[in-house]
Design a protein around this motif. Structure first.
Motif, mmCIF file in Angstrom:
data_model
loop_
_atom_site.group_PDB
_atom_site.id
_atom_site.type_symbol
_atom_site.label_atom_id
_atom_site.label_comp_id
_atom_site.label_asym_id
_atom_site.label_seq_id
_atom_site.Cartn_x
_atom_site.Cartn_y
_atom_site.Cartn_z
ATOM 1 N N HIS A 533 0.590 -1.389 -0.208
ATOM 2 C CA HIS A 533 0.546 -0.044 0.240
ATOM 3 C C HIS A 533 0.257 0.933 -0.238
ATOM 4 C CE1 HIS A 533 -3.757 2.691 1.038
ATOM 5 N NE2 HIS A 533 -2.650 2.814 1.588
ATOM 6 N N HIS A 534 1.697 1.329 1.178
ATOM 7 C CA HIS A 534 2.836 2.728 1.320
ATOM 8 C C HIS A 534 3.748 2.472 0.375
ATOM 9 C CE1 HIS A 534 0.621 4.082 4.566
ATOM 10 N NE2 HIS A 534 0.529 2.834 5.313
ATOM 11 N N GLU A 535 4.361 1.485 -0.054
ATOM 12 C CA GLU A 535 5.636 1.833 -1.308
ATOM 13 C C GLU A 535 5.497 1.348 -2.190
ATOM 14 O OE1 GLU A 535 9.396 0.647 1.395
ATOM 15 O OE2 GLU A 535 8.450 0.837 2.807
ATOM 16 N N VAL A 536 4.775 0.157 -3.405
ATOM 17 C CA VAL A 536 4.785 -0.061 -4.442
ATOM 18 C C VAL A 536 4.132 1.186 -5.546
ATOM 19 C CG1 VAL A 536 4.353 -2.341 -5.680
ATOM 20 C CG2 VAL A 536 5.322 -2.205 -3.596
ATOM 21 N N PRO A 537 4.495 1.163 -5.985
ATOM 22 C CA PRO A 537 3.716 2.025 -7.268
ATOM 23 C C PRO A 537 3.063 1.618 -8.023
ATOM 24 C CG PRO A 537 6.270 2.602 -7.440
ATOM 25 C CD PRO A 537 6.217 1.258 -6.547
ATOM 26 N N GLY A 538 1.423 1.803 -8.244
ATOM 27 C CA GLY A 538 0.475 1.428 -8.672
ATOM 28 C C GLY A 538 -0.539 0.151 -7.776
ATOM 29 N N ILE A 539 0.407 0.544 -6.794
ATOM 30 C CA ILE A 539 -1.054 -0.437 -5.877
ATOM 31 C C ILE A 539 -1.694 0.163 -5.253
ATOM 32 C CG2 ILE A 539 -1.196 -2.252 -4.316
ATOM 33 C CD1 ILE A 539 0.838 -3.692 -6.073
ATOM 34 N N THR A 540 -3.107 0.138 -4.236
ATOM 35 C CA THR A 540 -3.583 0.451 -3.247
ATOM 36 C C THR A 540 -4.599 -0.446 -2.806
ATOM 37 O OG1 THR A 540 -3.839 2.871 -5.236
ATOM 38 C CG2 THR A 540 -5.249 2.177 -3.321
ATOM 39 N N LEU A 541 -4.726 -0.668 -1.140
ATOM 40 C CA LEU A 541 -5.306 -1.584 -0.984
ATOM 41 C C LEU A 541 -6.477 -0.538 0.282
ATOM 42 C CD1 LEU A 541 -2.562 -3.008 -1.379
ATOM 43 C CD2 LEU A 541 -3.138 -3.916 1.083
ATOM 44 N N SER A 542 -7.388 -1.161 0.607
ATOM 45 C CA SER A 542 -8.852 -0.168 1.316
ATOM 46 C C SER A 542 -8.244 -0.452 2.713
ATOM 47 C CB SER A 542 -9.597 -0.673 0.900
ATOM 48 O OG SER A 542 -10.102 -2.564 1.063
ATOM 49 N N ASP A 543 -8.994 1.348 3.142
ATOM 50 C CA ASP A 543 -8.839 0.367 4.732
ATOM 51 C C ASP A 543 -9.114 -0.497 5.343
ATOM 52 O OD1 ASP A 543 -7.485 2.859 4.332
ATOM 53 O OD2 ASP A 543 -9.279 4.286 5.504
ATOM 54 N N GLU A 544 -9.952 -1.496 5.292
ATOM 55 C CA GLU A 544 -10.828 -2.562 5.457
ATOM 56 C C GLU A 544 -9.741 -3.608 5.336
ATOM 57 O OE1 GLU A 544 -14.053 -5.331 4.884
ATOM 58 O OE2 GLU A 544 -14.524 -3.924 3.338
#
Length: 615
Positions: A533-544
């Protein structure tokens, strides 16, 4: 008498290289800036060419545009440098020679570095200054990209009635880098209003003459040629051109026989070369007829190796599952092969192999692809990045893959070197992902980047990357559409960790006929989730999702189960919207992707059974 009227009657001699002489005088900085800081040097060179017999000289403005001057912090000096250049050329000519305002091409290998809009802006700025200063004509020279030259030629023709000379530059004999035959390119330039069309730079007289053998005399325009002195040699950190002036005297008549009416010189040429040509063409009588050679290009289609159905066709007609299993970072592939076999036995359509993902060295994916193809019967999908290979290496790599019978490739930009294990390593990026897709499509047509025939047509199925994890999805879809225009056959997405995002992607792309494989990568721990979530470009994770992984604490077994459960819910969301599923294996944990592959097949079997029951 105007320049064009003079060309109707006789061959005109143009000048030679400006930069070559400045370089030989020990000057190794921005040549165009010398119009302001050392005007006497520029006037002296102009006068030397006129004394050698030049009827036409060009302003010292080849790179006097915003883009190139910005490299020296001189972008605000564009008007002053161009104004000074015209005045110096006028001073030197003193009525003895025509003065052409020169504007050089901007685009090289990587078209995306300079957009067409930027080309237009910087071209207009330079053009308007040159016209305002009263040049006798405009010389557009050293354009490798025909699209760029056609764009600026159209602008120039709209803005002035002065003579326009339009020059392309070639990597290979008789053909532009996009595969366009030289004769066709020059005919297009003539149709756009160029008064003189021809060649300059890159090629010496021998190869330039061979190229012109295939060009008929224009219907309205005139032909021109400004060859290099020779191919350059590199000695002690300097480029050296060997050809002597006598050779130019010998070839000048051959250029006349090919219909050239304006002949000068480019890199490596000096007043001695120009004087030699002027001597050879002392009568200046042009030819009005010529015999055109027709080059036979033989490109065969290999039909002796049966190829499987292309992956995009599979994704159009049925459920298709491909899995990424990265080649190992260390020597030894036993575990990798075990994982590949397990995935193959589970029923995947292809195994994708990253090209040093995250800029970290791994065993060559081409080598691994060959092994799994030959030993396990697995279909490899080889990723190709623009980061690690220059244009030469990329073409060699593609020819090697074709020779090995590997036809499935994914064209991507590649993570920059600075994020990997060797941040000091060079990121090449001769091409963008768009350019690489075009290159592979051109290989499928049997042509190299320079337009040279390959002897065979390749049969690559071209995959491209799509990152939906962005703020403005519509912009990402526009990039997809551009990649489709470049030749992409299908897409693989970055890992998606939101059911809502999968639905959003479907809505944003349902107008496209190009198949999409939705990327899903199971998580293995809370730390893994936070890193992605924080360090890999192009990847986003939800808070859930991050909270669900965090709830597993330090229990690796429970974390893996939760990661698989999350992945299954994402598969459920994608199942009825996309035929293609792209599973990314984390840390060689192929047991996790095997379970997901089986889940997909079980889900597909159950759906078919329900269809039969209710059918």
């Amino acid at each position: 008498m105007g320049l064009l009227d003079k060309l109707k009657e006789r061959i005109l001699i143009a000048d030679g290289a400006m930069g070559t002489l400045l370089y030989s005088h020990g000057i190794d900085r921005c040549f165009e800036e010398l119009n302001l800081s050392n005007p006497d040097e520029i006037v002296h060179i102009h006068e030397a060419y006129i004394a050698a017999g030049a009827d036409v000289i060009q302003t010292n403005t080849y790179g006097a545009n915003y883009v190139k001057l910005a490299r020296y912090g001189l972008e605000d000096e564009v008007p002053a440098i161009n104004r000074a250049a015209v005045r110096l050329a006028r001073q030197a000519a003193n009525g003895r020679a025509y003065v052409l305002g020169t504007i050089g091409g901007l685009r090289t290998l990587n078209k995306s570095v300079v957009t067409l809009e930027e080309v237009k802006r910087t071209f207009r700025e330079q053009l308007f200054v040159l016209l305002a200063e009263g040049v006798d004509g405009v010389l557009l020279e050293t354009y490798y990209d025909l699209e760029e030259l056609e764009t600026v030629l159209a602008i120039a023709r709209k803005e002035t009635d002065l003579p326009i000379i339009a020059h392309v530059s070639l990597h290979e004999v008789g053909v532009l880098q996009d595969g366009t035959p030289l004769a066709d390119a020059l005919a297009r330039l003539e149709a756009l209003g160029a008064d003189v069309v021809g060649l300059n730079c890159r090629l010496g007289p021998y190869h330039m003459l061979r190229s012109l053998e295939e060009v008929p005399l224009p219907k309205q325009a005139f032909l021109s040629a400004y060859p290099n002195a020779s191919l350059p040699d590199y000695r002690d950190g300097r480029l050296v051109y060997e050809t002597n002036a006598e050779y130019f005297e010998e070839t000048a008549k051959a250029f006349r026989d090919q219909g050239v009416r304006l002949i000068g010189g480019c890199c490596g040429t000096t007043p001695k070369h120009i004087a030699a040509m002027a001597k050879a063409l002392s009568d200046r009588t042009p030819v009005t007829e010529k015999t055109v050679k027709r080059r036979a290009v033989s490109v065969s289609v290999q039909a002796d190796r049966p190829a499987p159905s292309p992956l995009p066709e599979l994704a159009r007609t049925r459920r298709s599952v491909i899995v990424e299993l990265d080649p190992p970072k260390k020597l030894g592939i036993d575990k990798f092969l075990a994982g590949a076999k397990a995935l193959h036995d589970a029923g995947i359509d292809a195994l994708t192999l990253a090209d040093n993902s995250l800029a970290t060295p791994r065993i060559s994916n081409a080598a691994v692809a060959t092994i799994i193809k030959e030993q396990l019967g697995i279909r490899p999908l080889v990723h190709i990045t623009c980061r690690d290979r220059n244009l030469i290496g990329l073409q060699s790599h593609l020819m090697g893959l074709h020779t090995l019978g590997i036809t499935d490739v994914l064209a991507i930009t590649g993570d920059p070197s600075k994020i990997g294990d060797f941040p000091g390593a060079t990121s090449v990026y001769d091409l963008s992902s768009f350019d690489l897709i075009r290159l592979i499509r051109q290989f499928n047509e049997g042509l190299s980047y320079s337009g040279k025939p390959l002897g065979q047509k390749t049969n690559f199925s071209i995959g491209a990357a799509f990152n939906p994890n962005v703020r403005h999805l519509d912009k990402a879809v526009e990039r997809m559409e551009k990649k489709i225009q470049c030749g992409a056959h299908y897409f693989l997405t970055q890992p998606i960790y939101s059911e809502e995002k999968i639905v959003e992607v479907h809505e944003a792309t349902k107008h496209l006929d190009t198949p999409i494989y939705i990327g899903i990568m199971p998580l293995v721990s809370a730390r893994n989730a936070d890193f992605l979530h924080h360090e890999v470009p192009g990847i986003t994770l939800s808070d859930e999702i991050r909270a669900r992984m965090a709830a597993c604490g330090g229990d690796p077994v429970q974390a893996a189960k939760e990661g698989i459960a999350i992945a299954k819910s994402l598969i459920d969301a994608a199942f009825d919207l996309f035929n293609g599923i792209y599973l990314i294996t984390p840390f060689l944990r192929y047991d996790m992707t095997v379970e997901l592959v089986r889940y997909i097949h079980e889900k597909e079997a159950a759906a078919k059974e329900r269809k039969v029951v209710h059918g």
